[in-house]
Design an enzyme around this catalytic site. Sequence first.
Site, PDB file in Angstrom:
ATOM      1  N   ASP A  90       0.802  -1.156   0.243  1.00 46.01           N
ATOM      2  CA  ASP A  90      -0.009   0.027   0.090  1.00 46.01           C
ATOM      3  C   ASP A  90       0.827   1.293   0.104  1.00 46.01           C
ATOM      4  OD1 ASP A  90       0.495  -0.460   2.702  1.00 46.01           O
ATOM      5  OD2 ASP A  90      -1.188   0.059   3.301  1.00 46.01           O
TER       6      ASP A  90
HETATM    7  C1  LAN Z   1       4.075  -0.766   9.934  1.00 45.45           C
HETATM    8  C2  LAN Z   1       3.716   0.702   9.590  1.00 45.45           C
HETATM    9  C3  LAN Z   1       3.067   1.029   8.416  1.00 45.45           C
HETATM   10  C4  LAN Z   1       1.930  -0.051   8.024  1.00 45.45           C
HETATM   11  C5  LAN Z   1       1.034   0.452   6.849  1.00 45.45           C
HETATM   12  C6  LAN Z   1       1.642   0.714   5.736  1.00 45.45           C
HETATM   13  C7  LAN Z   1       0.227   1.875   7.507  1.00 45.45           C
HETATM   14  C8  LAN Z   1       0.075  -0.724   6.903  1.00 45.45           C
HETATM   15  O1  LAN Z   1      -0.998  -0.260   5.738  1.00 45.45           O
HETATM   16  C9  LAN Z   1       0.759  -1.992   6.122  1.00 45.45           C
HETATM   17  C10 LAN Z   1       1.539  -2.292   7.374  1.00 45.45           C
HETATM   18  C11 LAN Z   1       2.799  -1.282   7.881  1.00 45.45           C
HETATM   19  C12 LAN Z   1       3.944  -1.280   6.689  1.00 45.45           C
HETATM   20  C13 LAN Z   1       3.448  -1.765   9.159  1.00 45.45           C
HETATM   21  C14 LAN Z   1       3.485  -3.178   9.442  1.00 45.45           C
HETATM   22  C15 LAN Z   1       4.108  -3.457  10.924  1.00 45.45           C
HETATM   23  C16 LAN Z   1       5.121  -2.491  11.408  1.00 45.45           C
HETATM   24  C17 LAN Z   1       6.279  -2.668  10.609  1.00 45.45           C
HETATM   25  C18 LAN Z   1       4.445  -1.119  11.424  1.00 45.45           C
HETATM   26  C19 LAN Z   1       3.280  -0.888  12.108  1.00 45.45           C
HETATM   27  C20 LAN Z   1       5.535  -0.249  12.162  1.00 45.45           C
HETATM   28  C21 LAN Z   1       6.079  -1.256  13.290  1.00 45.45           C
HETATM   29  C22 LAN Z   1       5.570  -2.620  13.061  1.00 45.45           C
HETATM   30  C23 LAN Z   1       6.649  -3.567  13.431  1.00 45.45           C
HETATM   31  C24 LAN Z   1       6.127  -5.178  12.979  1.00 45.45           C
HETATM   32  C25 LAN Z   1       6.706  -3.439  14.720  1.00 45.45           C
HETATM   33  C26 LAN Z   1       7.884  -4.476  15.355  1.00 45.45           C
HETATM   34  C27 LAN Z   1       7.094  -5.575  16.097  1.00 45.45           C
HETATM   35  C28 LAN Z   1       7.055  -6.864  15.420  1.00 45.45           C
HETATM   36  C29 LAN Z   1       5.903  -7.472  16.279  1.00 45.45           C
HETATM   37  C30 LAN Z   1       8.109  -7.373  14.918  1.00 45.45           C
END
Ligand code: LAN
Length: 744
Positions: free
Chosen positions: A475
């Site tokens: 996305d």
């Molecule tokens: C994110 C940030 C952005 C987010 C969006 C683009 C908003 C979403 O539409 C798709 C998923 C995504 C890319 C996403 C996935 C999970 C993330 C990377 C995070 C929320 C930022 C931090 C998180 C990550 C998994 C944190 C570390 C924790 C673990 C459980 C490994």
Amino acid sequence: MLKIKPSWKNWQLLTEKGRHIWAYKPGSTTIDAHLHNVGQLTAEEISQFAEDFQFDKNENPNSGDQVFRHAAINAKYQAFAGQIPKAHNPEAQLATDALVKGINYYSFLQSPEGHWPGDYGGPLFLLPGLLIASYISNTPFPEPHREMMKLYLFNHQNKDAGWGMHIEGQSTMFGTVMQYVSLRILGVDKDHGQLQKARAWIKANGGATGIPSWGKFYLAILNCYDWQGFNSLFPEMWLFPKWLPVHPWRYWCHSRMVYLPMAYCYAMRIKAPEDALILSLREELYSQDFASIDWPKHRNTVCEKDCYTILSPVLKWMNFFTNGYEKIKCSWLRKKATDYIVKYLNAEDAQTDYVNIGPVSKAINSICSWHVYGKGSEQFSKHVARWYDYLWVAEDGMKMSGYNGSQLWDTAFATRAMLESEVGRLFPETLAKSYAFIDYAQIKAEHPTHAEFFRHPMVGSWPFSTPENGWPVADCTAEGLSATLALHQSGLIVPKIDDQRIQQAVDVILSYQNADGGWATYELSRAPKWLEKLNPSEVFADIMIDYSWTECTAACVVALLDMQAANPDYRNEQLQKAITAGLHFILKQQKPDGSWYGGWAVCFTYATWFGVEALAKAKGKGYIDDTAIAASLNKASAFLMAKQKADGGWGETFESCSKLVYTEALASQVVNTAWALLALMAADYGDKQVIDAGVNLLLDRQTALGDWPQENISGVFNYNCMITYANYRNSFPIWALSRYCKQS
Ligand code: LAN
């Protein structure tokens, strides 16, 4: 002029090509020069810090990104000097004035290279990982950073003396033990009043044996928990044949990239050498004598305050075998597995220029690198230099961000919000800078090792943050593409992203579509749903597979619709098919009450806006039956209408995400209000009074300079951990006002 406290001024945000680093009294403006400049604090400076970073979490646990914003505004702010467009009626005029003010304010927060930096904190289990990496490798942070981290940790202690998983959460064992240990690593005495109370909380709730598995892992590294009390991570699993459904290449990339370095640490049973702090912590954290703890018995012990996902019987059964295997393991095979893991970790470090995929991997990969190559190695120093990319300063202290930023994501939203109406055209320089960043951030080459390490092809995609991180997201690619097409259409910039790059972006989006018609996050769904039964984390749900989501799907559908409008000839038939399947997926996800559940922000208002946006955009274009679209839009509008509060706004709390039911906040929230308004306007909801009341709330809440207040936390991941999106309070009200002005 906004009030800046004395020591806030000494912290400066340095940005270079999207990378951002907070520097204390930087002598130079380049990031590299600063990283080698380690400062000491005077006693006066320390007490000034304590005064200037006082923060009352009981008023609102969400800081307002004031250190960054106040400095940016005070240095540059000027009221809009151009001609404000004349609207057709008085309400629209008020909205236009507010919109101009809102964009004008927001444009001063844009970095010179075109993105919007911002606070991306929220989770409380990230900084402790980094501090444990710094402790075991004996690489302490500079004193100004350490002081700021202490303040942050104390500022977020709950009234009951514990800490949550995230800043708004109730106290948990995971949150409390991790912050407690962090404060001790930072040099706080165990007799400090706040630590005494925290210890009482830990002991009253059963002691650290009940910390969930990720906490057990960190404590084991710190030598404050025995590895025997940790379920095997079976490192040999990385040698499985690829066709096996349980091979980790099929996991959601974040789980894969966290369990990879964890498996190395487990295989090597890495633990910090015993020292006075460690010996003392062993006494501080447990209700019983450390030496007498029956460790294997506690492999599955989890404090009831932490438990979100219950381990499945299948996983327990598998653990029985893999734990047993540890006693008879074949050392040749173990070495083969760890060699492979190190090779994989090296590839991830090289592919991301040591940024790594995210904050958890950042800390654990650093520990592995230190263990494999040593403290003085080039590899480890490259890791350390990137620790700073994840730190952020706000009025509540120094925190670790949930990523190395949300640069591309926020830039794309800001751009699209501004270009929704003619008003955004009054800010051509801001838009030109956005374009420069979007152009720079698109991924232009594949890594030589991408296929070997299971990376999805990514040329033409956009990442969430910077191209150095470089993990493509479906996305984010969609938002990057929609923003690019909107900029090209505006005629305000000289196009640099040529047709070939646009087509590559479209190809990436197409390549990401799942068989169910939806889109996931970073990769295709690579495993059957039952793999979720192997989720070993008790605090997150749905982490094993990259699932299709309403939001990701809607963003991709909208981008493909934008592409069809801009260039109907490009892979026309394929795009039509993809859009149609995406729309069907969205319809299927709609709940009987008309809403959609949001997996990446709070929550029903967020995903409902996405669902509606895609359906409304497809209306009348023949992709799917218009009566189905109309019925869905009506249901969604009725849902939102029913949730409007008396003051005209909408408001949800983070519990919508964890409990999966709409949970109303006491007060309306500008961000939820903006999403609801965007959805209602897109669905063409007829009742103007409803929209006017929502818009009035946005106008009332706007500050004199054009900002909006930071209210509740907006973001989420894995259902149960919340994350701050500081820029949402600007980009979404701006977008909603833009749409309102366009429609008035
Ligand atoms: C994110 C940030 C952005 C987010 C969006 C683009 C908003 C979403 O539409 C798709 C998923 C995504 C890319 C996403 C996935 C999970 C993330 C990377 C995070 C929320 C930022 C931090 C998180 C990550 C998994 C944190 C570390 C924790 C673990 C459980 C490994």
